[in-house]
Design a protein around this motif. Structure first.
Motif, mmCIF file in Angstrom:
data_model
loop_
_atom_site.group_PDB
_atom_site.id
_atom_site.type_symbol
_atom_site.label_atom_id
_atom_site.label_comp_id
_atom_site.label_asym_id
_atom_site.label_seq_id
_atom_site.Cartn_x
_atom_site.Cartn_y
_atom_site.Cartn_z
ATOM 1 N N VAL A 78 -3.627 -5.499 9.307
ATOM 2 C CA VAL A 78 -4.649 -4.872 8.810
ATOM 3 C C VAL A 78 -4.986 -5.297 7.541
ATOM 4 C CG1 VAL A 78 -6.742 -3.662 9.232
ATOM 5 C CG2 VAL A 78 -4.857 -3.474 11.139
ATOM 6 N N THR A 79 -5.402 -6.203 7.124
ATOM 7 C CA THR A 79 -6.805 -6.336 6.226
ATOM 8 C C THR A 79 -7.479 -5.329 5.892
ATOM 9 O OG1 THR A 79 -8.263 -8.244 6.461
ATOM 10 C CG2 THR A 79 -6.058 -8.736 5.912
ATOM 11 N N GLY A 80 -7.814 -4.851 4.753
ATOM 12 C CA GLY A 80 -9.138 -4.387 4.449
ATOM 13 C C GLY A 80 -9.202 -2.597 4.941
ATOM 14 N N VAL A 81 -7.362 -2.433 5.384
ATOM 15 C CA VAL A 81 -7.332 -1.160 5.714
ATOM 16 C C VAL A 81 -7.555 0.259 5.101
ATOM 17 C CG1 VAL A 81 -5.371 -1.087 4.705
ATOM 18 C CG2 VAL A 81 -5.448 -0.292 6.543
ATOM 19 N N THR A 82 -8.257 0.153 3.986
ATOM 20 C CA THR A 82 -8.260 1.183 2.923
ATOM 21 C C THR A 82 -9.741 1.861 3.136
ATOM 22 O OG1 THR A 82 -6.396 0.986 0.872
ATOM 23 C CG2 THR A 82 -8.418 2.372 0.920
ATOM 24 N N GLY A 83 -10.635 0.922 4.001
ATOM 25 C CA GLY A 83 -12.026 1.155 3.933
ATOM 26 C C GLY A 83 -12.091 1.981 4.530
ATOM 27 N N ARG A 84 -13.349 3.139 5.011
ATOM 28 C CA ARG A 84 -13.342 4.006 6.458
ATOM 29 C C ARG A 84 -12.881 3.747 7.539
ATOM 30 N NH1 ARG A 84 -12.495 8.853 3.685
ATOM 31 N NH2 ARG A 84 -13.527 9.402 2.203
ATOM 32 N N LEU A 85 -13.108 2.522 7.974
ATOM 33 C CA LEU A 85 -13.383 1.753 9.737
ATOM 34 C C LEU A 85 -12.359 1.312 9.882
ATOM 35 C CD1 LEU A 85 -14.437 1.205 11.915
ATOM 36 C CD2 LEU A 85 -15.489 -0.462 10.725
ATOM 37 N N GLY A 86 -11.695 1.196 8.747
ATOM 38 C CA GLY A 86 -10.356 0.610 8.898
ATOM 39 C C GLY A 86 -8.804 1.031 8.806
ATOM 40 N N GLN A 87 -9.330 2.676 7.932
ATOM 41 C CA GLN A 87 -8.892 3.718 8.062
ATOM 42 C C GLN A 87 -8.786 4.146 10.249
ATOM 43 O OE1 GLN A 87 -9.225 6.742 5.545
ATOM 44 N NE2 GLN A 87 -8.906 5.255 3.737
ATOM 45 N N LEU A 88 -9.706 4.263 10.990
ATOM 46 C CA LEU A 88 -9.713 5.088 11.610
ATOM 47 C C LEU A 88 -9.247 3.885 13.061
ATOM 48 C CD1 LEU A 88 -13.480 6.229 12.044
ATOM 49 C CD2 LEU A 88 -11.808 7.181 12.110
ATOM 50 N N VAL A 89 -9.251 2.312 12.378
ATOM 51 C CA VAL A 89 -8.373 1.767 13.659
ATOM 52 C C VAL A 89 -7.257 1.463 13.149
ATOM 53 C CG1 VAL A 89 -8.408 -0.779 13.988
ATOM 54 C CG2 VAL A 89 -10.792 -0.279 13.347
ATOM 55 N N ALA A 90 -6.500 1.601 12.123
ATOM 56 C CA ALA A 90 -5.343 1.565 11.306
ATOM 57 C C ALA A 90 -4.510 3.632 12.336
ATOM 58 C CB ALA A 90 -4.810 2.074 10.478
ATOM 59 N N ARG A 91 -5.225 4.203 12.752
ATOM 60 C CA ARG A 91 -4.868 5.233 12.952
ATOM 61 C C ARG A 91 -4.652 5.290 14.484
ATOM 62 N NH1 ARG A 91 -4.809 9.757 9.459
ATOM 63 N NH2 ARG A 91 -6.189 9.122 7.446
ATOM 64 N N ARG A 92 -6.214 4.935 14.827
ATOM 65 C CA ARG A 92 -5.635 4.835 16.625
ATOM 66 C C ARG A 92 -4.959 4.064 16.774
ATOM 67 N NH1 ARG A 92 -10.065 5.550 19.913
ATOM 68 N NH2 ARG A 92 -12.206 6.154 18.968
ATOM 69 N N LEU A 93 -4.361 2.841 16.144
ATOM 70 C CA LEU A 93 -3.574 1.649 16.722
ATOM 71 C C LEU A 93 -1.905 2.452 16.430
ATOM 72 C CD1 LEU A 93 -5.031 -2.203 15.066
ATOM 73 C CD2 LEU A 93 -4.119 -1.222 17.190
ATOM 74 N N LEU A 94 -2.069 2.938 15.333
ATOM 75 C CA LEU A 94 -0.863 3.747 15.006
ATOM 76 C C LEU A 94 0.138 5.113 16.590
ATOM 77 C CD1 LEU A 94 0.118 5.239 11.631
ATOM 78 C CD2 LEU A 94 1.448 3.855 13.088
ATOM 79 N N GLU A 95 -1.668 6.079 16.836
ATOM 80 C CA GLU A 95 -1.354 5.791 18.386
ATOM 81 C C GLU A 95 -1.118 5.586 19.512
ATOM 82 O OE1 GLU A 95 -4.939 8.369 17.791
ATOM 83 O OE2 GLU A 95 -4.645 9.728 16.310
ATOM 84 N N SER A 96 -1.034 4.311 19.019
ATOM 85 C CA SER A 96 -1.712 3.678 21.073
ATOM 86 C C SER A 96 -0.129 3.032 20.411
ATOM 87 C CB SER A 96 -1.830 2.524 20.729
ATOM 88 O OG SER A 96 -3.077 3.330 20.729
ATOM 89 N N GLY A 97 1.030 3.734 19.663
ATOM 90 C CA GLY A 97 2.793 2.499 19.878
ATOM 91 C C GLY A 97 2.699 1.183 19.090
ATOM 92 N N HIS A 98 1.976 1.070 17.973
ATOM 93 C CA HIS A 98 2.211 -0.162 16.855
ATOM 94 C C HIS A 98 2.705 0.030 15.872
ATOM 95 C CE1 HIS A 98 -0.545 -1.849 20.555
ATOM 96 N NE2 HIS A 98 -1.144 -0.981 20.419
ATOM 97 N N GLU A 99 2.901 -0.507 15.708
ATOM 98 C CA GLU A 99 3.822 -0.843 14.211
ATOM 99 C C GLU A 99 2.574 -1.171 13.625
ATOM 100 O OE1 GLU A 99 7.608 -2.767 13.895
ATOM 101 O OE2 GLU A 99 7.391 -3.052 15.670
ATOM 102 N N LEU A 100 2.469 -0.419 12.079
ATOM 103 C CA LEU A 100 1.149 -1.664 12.048
ATOM 104 C C LEU A 100 1.476 -1.554 10.160
ATOM 105 C CD1 LEU A 100 -2.019 -1.097 11.753
ATOM 106 C CD2 LEU A 100 -0.835 -0.408 13.390
#
Length: 307
Positions: A5-27
């Protein structure tokens, strides 16, 4: 899956990253800004997308999916650096994704691509041309990045390319163009105009992006949630006070007297609506928003009370 995920530090990027982690993906996250309290499961890289260090991250991590969210959207000023970030960064992301063998690239764009005008259709469809640059040149770099991502559909047929044109976001983080515009206690409007504003809760935006990965859709899609609302309703529901001004006075008052600062081209977006038809995205993914327009406006009002 391994997802970068590029731009992961942005608020929306953080929301996306947390959701993907909760789904079991490697980030794997890339951003020039640090994320000091990033979840332990995210492999963070504080690098510039356009530098060799970012290319090394792609090559060594071998992501299967790349979500590109590292575009600059603030419209206070137009600069050569912003153009290099938005267009140059997008080009590099696709080149690196292809070189490292990624299977799917998602470009997160904006519905402002279509532009606002008096003769625009009420609901924009994906095949319509970009008219934003005619009246709002400050959007040229974002439109160019979107168009470049679209060309990947035929230039890189081996890649599953997804271009998402998201409506405005609104929610308790207060991030985004719309949230910034209505941040103050007084919101200026152009006398005689009350355009529809199309927005969705930031959690629903993150959910839509994650669903695009899960469904692995290919093509260009408008993404929206609840129905649009008039600007006057938006202002009132978020606890602000509307300040109707004649157009000439509106231009002169921007950035003064506690009113938001906007470039001249933004005036068309205060006068005319940009509303999108997202039927194709819903049909391809089964997406349904979870928070309606009243809920999104209420959460924003509670997080940022007008003082």
């Amino acid at each position: 899956m391994r997802i970068l995920v590029t731009g992961v530090t942005g608020r929306l990027g953080q929301l996306v990253a947390r959701r993907l982690l909760e789904s079991g993906h490697e980030l794997i996250g890339i951003d020039r800004r640090p994320w000091d309290d990033a979840p332990a499961g995210i492999e963070m890289h504080s690098v510039d997308l356009r530098k060799r260090a970012a290319e090394d991250v792609f090559r060594k991590s071998h992501p299967q999916v790349v979500v590109h969210m590292a575009t600059v959207t603030h419209l206070i000023e137009r600069s050569e650096e912003r153009y290099r970030i938005n267009l140059g960064g997008t080009r590099v992301v696709f080149e690196n994704a292809r070189a490292c063998g990624a299977e799917h690239v998602i470009f997160v764009g904006r519905h402002t691509y279509y532009g606002a005008a008096a003769d625009s259709p009420l609901y924009h469809k994906e095949e319509e041309p970009p008219m934003a640059m005619t009246a709002f040149p400050e959007l040229a770099d974002l439109v160019a990045a979107d168009l470049y991502a679209c060309t990947a559909l035929w230039r890189y047929p081996e890649l599953c390319t997804t271009v998402l044109r998201m409506v405005y976001t609104l929610g308790p983080t207060g991030q985004g163009t719309l949230a910034t515009f209505i941040r103050g206690p007084h919101v200026p409007t152009v006398l005689g105009f009350d355009p529809l504003f199309h927005f969705m809760h930031e959690e629903d935006v993150a959910a839509a992006i994650c669903l695009s990965i899960e469904r692995r859709i290919r093509g260009v899609y408008n993404v929206s949630g609840p129905q649009p609302v008039p600007l006057s309703v938006l202002i009132r529901a978020t606890g602000r006070t509307q300040v109707p001004l004649p157009e000439l006075l509106f231009r002169a008052a921007l950035g003064r007297f506690g009113l938001p600062r906007l470039p001249p081209g933004a005036l068309t977006h205060i006068k005319f609506p940009i509303v999108v038809d997202s039927a194709a995205f819903r049909a391809a993914t089964g997406f349904q928003h979870q928070i309606d327009e009243a809920g999104a406006m209420g959460e924003y009002r509670d997080a940022f009370p007008a003082l």
